[in-house]
Design a protein around this motif. Structure first.
Motif, PDB file in Angstrom:
ATOM      1  N   THR A  11      38.828  37.422  31.743  1.00  0.00           N
ATOM      2  CA  THR A  11      39.429  37.375  33.082  1.00  0.00           C
ATOM      3  C   THR A  11      40.576  36.366  33.029  1.00  0.00           C
ATOM      4  N   PRO A  12      41.459  36.372  34.007  1.00  0.00           N
ATOM      5  CA  PRO A  12      42.503  35.347  34.022  1.00  0.00           C
ATOM      6  C   PRO A  12      41.903  33.935  34.067  1.00  0.00           C
ATOM      7  N   SER A  13      40.646  33.800  34.518  1.00  0.00           N
ATOM      8  CA  SER A  13      40.009  32.467  34.573  1.00  0.00           C
ATOM      9  C   SER A  13      39.205  32.145  33.318  1.00  0.00           C
ATOM     10  N   GLY A  14      39.114  33.054  32.378  1.00  0.00           N
ATOM     11  CA  GLY A  14      38.367  32.774  31.141  1.00  0.00           C
ATOM     12  C   GLY A  14      37.433  33.919  30.779  1.00  0.00           C
ATOM     13  N   ALA A  52      35.486  37.491  47.209  1.00  0.00           N
ATOM     14  CA  ALA A  52      35.257  36.092  46.801  1.00  0.00           C
ATOM     15  C   ALA A  52      35.122  36.025  45.275  1.00  0.00           C
ATOM     16  N   MET A  53      34.424  37.008  44.710  1.00  0.00           N
ATOM     17  CA  MET A  53      34.253  37.037  43.255  1.00  0.00           C
ATOM     18  C   MET A  53      35.597  37.264  42.576  1.00  0.00           C
ATOM     19  N   LYS A  54      36.426  38.116  43.169  1.00  0.00           N
ATOM     20  CA  LYS A  54      37.753  38.360  42.580  1.00  0.00           C
ATOM     21  C   LYS A  54      38.581  37.078  42.614  1.00  0.00           C
ATOM     22  N   LYS A  55      38.442  36.330  43.673  1.00  0.00           N
ATOM     23  CA  LYS A  55      39.208  35.075  43.807  1.00  0.00           C
ATOM     24  C   LYS A  55      38.841  34.123  42.658  1.00  0.00           C
ATOM     25  N   VAL A  56      37.577  34.138  42.253  1.00  0.00           N
ATOM     26  CA  VAL A  56      37.136  33.261  41.164  1.00  0.00           C
ATOM     27  C   VAL A  56      37.659  33.764  39.814  1.00  0.00           C
ATOM     28  N   CYS A  57      37.508  35.061  39.577  1.00  0.00           N
ATOM     29  CA  CYS A  57      37.864  35.611  38.261  1.00  0.00           C
ATOM     30  C   CYS A  57      39.367  35.805  38.120  1.00  0.00           C
ATOM     31  N   ASP A  58      40.016  36.150  39.217  1.00  0.00           N
ATOM     32  CA  ASP A  58      41.427  36.554  39.160  1.00  0.00           C
ATOM     33  C   ASP A  58      42.160  35.910  40.347  1.00  0.00           C
TER      34      ASP A  58
END
Ligand SMILES: Cc1cc2nc3c(=O)[nH]c(=O)nc-3n(C[C@H](O)[C@H](O)[C@H](O)COP(=O)(O)OP(=O)(O)OC[C@H]3O[C@@H](n4cnc5c(N)ncnc54)[C@H](O)[C@@H]3O)c2cc1C
Length: 533
Positions: free
Chosen positions: A230-233, A513-519
């Motif tokens: 993901t963009p967050s890892g 909310a999950m998308k906000k964390v991952c992307d």
């Protein structure tokens, strides 16, 4: 590993360039059609990639990415659509991706995703591009677009014979996956109709349904663990046969349609190749008797691998048996045990619902590994099923399409009636008539997954408005009669308005909310599943 060129896909129809029909074959088909319906049909000139005048790429590729990022016409036009290529056949590519990347390893994938995130490029994960719901079609007006094609991730990396699982890269296509598993005597046993042109990562991202009719058929059941960037890892789950530890992280990724991250590999549950097979074809003089038999067989938990009922119209269309009867195909298979007993039980149930089966329509292979479903009515159906596509009608404006759903048995008969009425009314309205047929692709003890195919009377022009009107009428009817907007074709962009009605509102908020964390920048597949932030 560095970029390896793959066989060239067709930019205007389903399949590979080598399989495209020639111009004279298309002319001949159009002439036959013209004669049949009394309207002159002229097939459009099919564009060649190098002749296309695509919008200039809005992105300059930095040197460090240039070995696997492309801006040529072939790459950009091919990745402009999923399987819905009607505009492509007309040479229309209004919104091509600016860059198509083919990373070959995790480092390159991390590098390209990081670059997209840094510059806020719309990023589209791409498997085989067989999406029928706009899942890989670039969104309009969202700025520069990078499509990441996973085709270089194409290896079965490891087989665990003891647990009977395999670690498999996400970009591998169906036939190659099976080819690499075969020497060890294993199979994934997951065959969507699009098997040849879709990938493991695409199957997982869309919760695909294989064409085994009962029991383990959705890809969900075969996933043991997943790895995704993901963009967050990185997101990697633990290999476990089962677990009660909270919500299942894999089940959040399965069906996420590329909005949370890019799946790179998965441990998949595999199985021994089947050696014992048994098949029967049963005829019913009413659709109602036929589907009642299907319900009883599913509820007896015999778990046939095939339990496909075709309504009378489809029976006539695909097998030539045109006497108003419904055909039920029943198939069983096993790597270890004779399937005569379960087939006998299923036939008894079918007969109790007035099913007619003759001895020559029962084929049992007790362990030689020979296929049993290739002859007679079953074989005719199988051939019609496998030989999808073809390109002969591309660009002709033929209004044909399919939609699929699932519904509980208690609602089924009324549901079928309402969906048929609404779809037929739309066909009459926008095409001046047309045909509609149905089969079950999958069956559960609590309900069937019906699959409808329509063909509108040919009318010149208006193709897109006609398709939209039919799709809307069918989807509205499915929703109001209590079904799902899709059993296995995914949501993408096309089904989103009805998915919005189907899913709980708090679930959509949780997904956001999950998308906000991952992307956090929202670069991945905007407009798919949920509204972009
Ligand atoms: C003729 C035909 C028959 C079909 N029959 C079936 C069927 O029997 N059963 C069925 O389930 N579907 C069927 N489909 C629909 C389609 O084939 C499935 O949705 C399939 O799973 C898509 O796989 P793909 O590799 O082509 O993915 P793509 O079309 O490339 O992508 C589909 C979605 O998944 C995302 N995605 C792709 N790869 C990844 C990845 N590695 N990580 C994260 N996201 C990713 C994309 O962004 C997109 O949103 C059919 C389609 C056609 C044209």
């Amino acid at each position: 590993m560095s970029f390896v060129e793959k066989p060239k896909r067709s930019i205007w129809t389903w399949g590979y360039q080598q399989d495209e029909p020639t111009n004279s074959e298309r002319q001949k088909h159009a002439a036959e059609l013209s004669k049949k319906i009394g309207i002159e049909i002229i097939p459009p000139k099919i564009p060649l990639a190098h002749e296309l005048n695509l919008r200039t790429s809005r992105i300059k590729i930095p040197d460090n990415l240039s070995s696997y990022c492309f801006t040529d016409n072939y790459e950009r036009s091919l990745h402009s659509y999923g399987a819905e290529r009607e505009l492509a056949a007309l040479g229309k590519f209004p919104n091509p991706p600016d860059v198509v990347a083919h990373p070959s390893n995790e480092d390159e994938l991390a590098e390209i995703l990081d670059w997209c995130d840094r510059y806020n490029y719309v990023t589209i994960p791409y498997g085989g591009g067989s999406s029928v719901v706009g899942g890989v079609t670039p969104p309009e007006d969202k700025g520069p677009i990078v499509t990441i094609d996973m085709d270089q991730f194409d290896q079965v990396l490891e087989i665990d014979e003891i647990s009977r699982t395999a670690k498999i890269q996400a970009g591998i296509y169906g036939p190659e996956l099976e080819r690499q598993l075969k020497p060890s005597g294993h199979t994934l046993r997951h065959y969507p109709q699009s098997f040849v042109e879709s990938t493991l990562g695409g199957w997982i991202a869309t919760r695909s349904g294989g064409h085994y009719a009962t029991n383990h058929t959705h890809i969900d059941e075969f996933v043991e663990s997943l790895k995704m960037i993901t963009p967050s890892g990185w997101w990697e789950s633990r290999r476990l046969p089962g677990s009660g530890a909270g919500p299942n992280p894999d089940r959040i990724i399965i069906g996420s349609e590329g909005i949370l991250g890019i799946i790179t590999e998965a441990w998949m549950r595999i199985q021994k190749r089947p050696q014992y097979r048994a098949t029967a074809a049963v005829m019913f003089n009413s659709w109602e008797n036929g589907y009642d038999a299907v319900r009883q067989i599913a509820q007896a938990k015999l778990w046939p691998s095939n339990l496909r009922i075709l309504d009378p119209d489809l029976t006539a269309d695909s097998t030539g048996i045109d006497n108003g009867m419904s055909l039920l195909i029943i198939g069983f298979e096993s790597s270890d045990l004779s399937q005569k007993w379960p087939l006998d039980q299923a036939i008894e149930i079918a007969k109790s619902c007035n099913g007619i089966v003759t001895d020559d329509n029962i084929i049992i292979d007790d362990g030689t590994g020979a296929p049993t479903g290739r002859g007679g009515a079953i074989g005719a159906w199988r051939n019609a099923f496998i030989n999808v596509g073809g390109g002969l009608t591309a660009g002709l404006g033929m209004v044909t399409g399919t939609f699929e759903t699932a519904i509980t048995w208690d609602k089924w008969p009324e549901f079928d009636k309402k969906v048929r009425e609404a779809t037929q009314a739309a066909l009459n309205d926008v095409c001046g008539g047309g045909t509609l047929n149905c089969r079950f692709t999958h069956v559960y003890p609590d309900g069937p997954a019906p699959y409808y195919t329509y063909v509108g009377n040919y009318k010149k022009d208006g193709y897109f408005e006609q398709q939209d009107a039919i799709k809307k009428a069918a989807s509205d009817a499915i929703m109001s009669a209590g079904g799902t907007i899709t059993h296995h074709h995914a949501v993408g962009r096309l089904h989103k308005p009805w998915y919005d009605v189907e899913r709980p509102e708090l679930f959509a908020e949780s997904l956001k909310a999950m998308k906000k964390v991952c992307d956090p920048s929202g670069i991945l597949n905007p407009g798919v599943l949920i509204d972009p932030a």
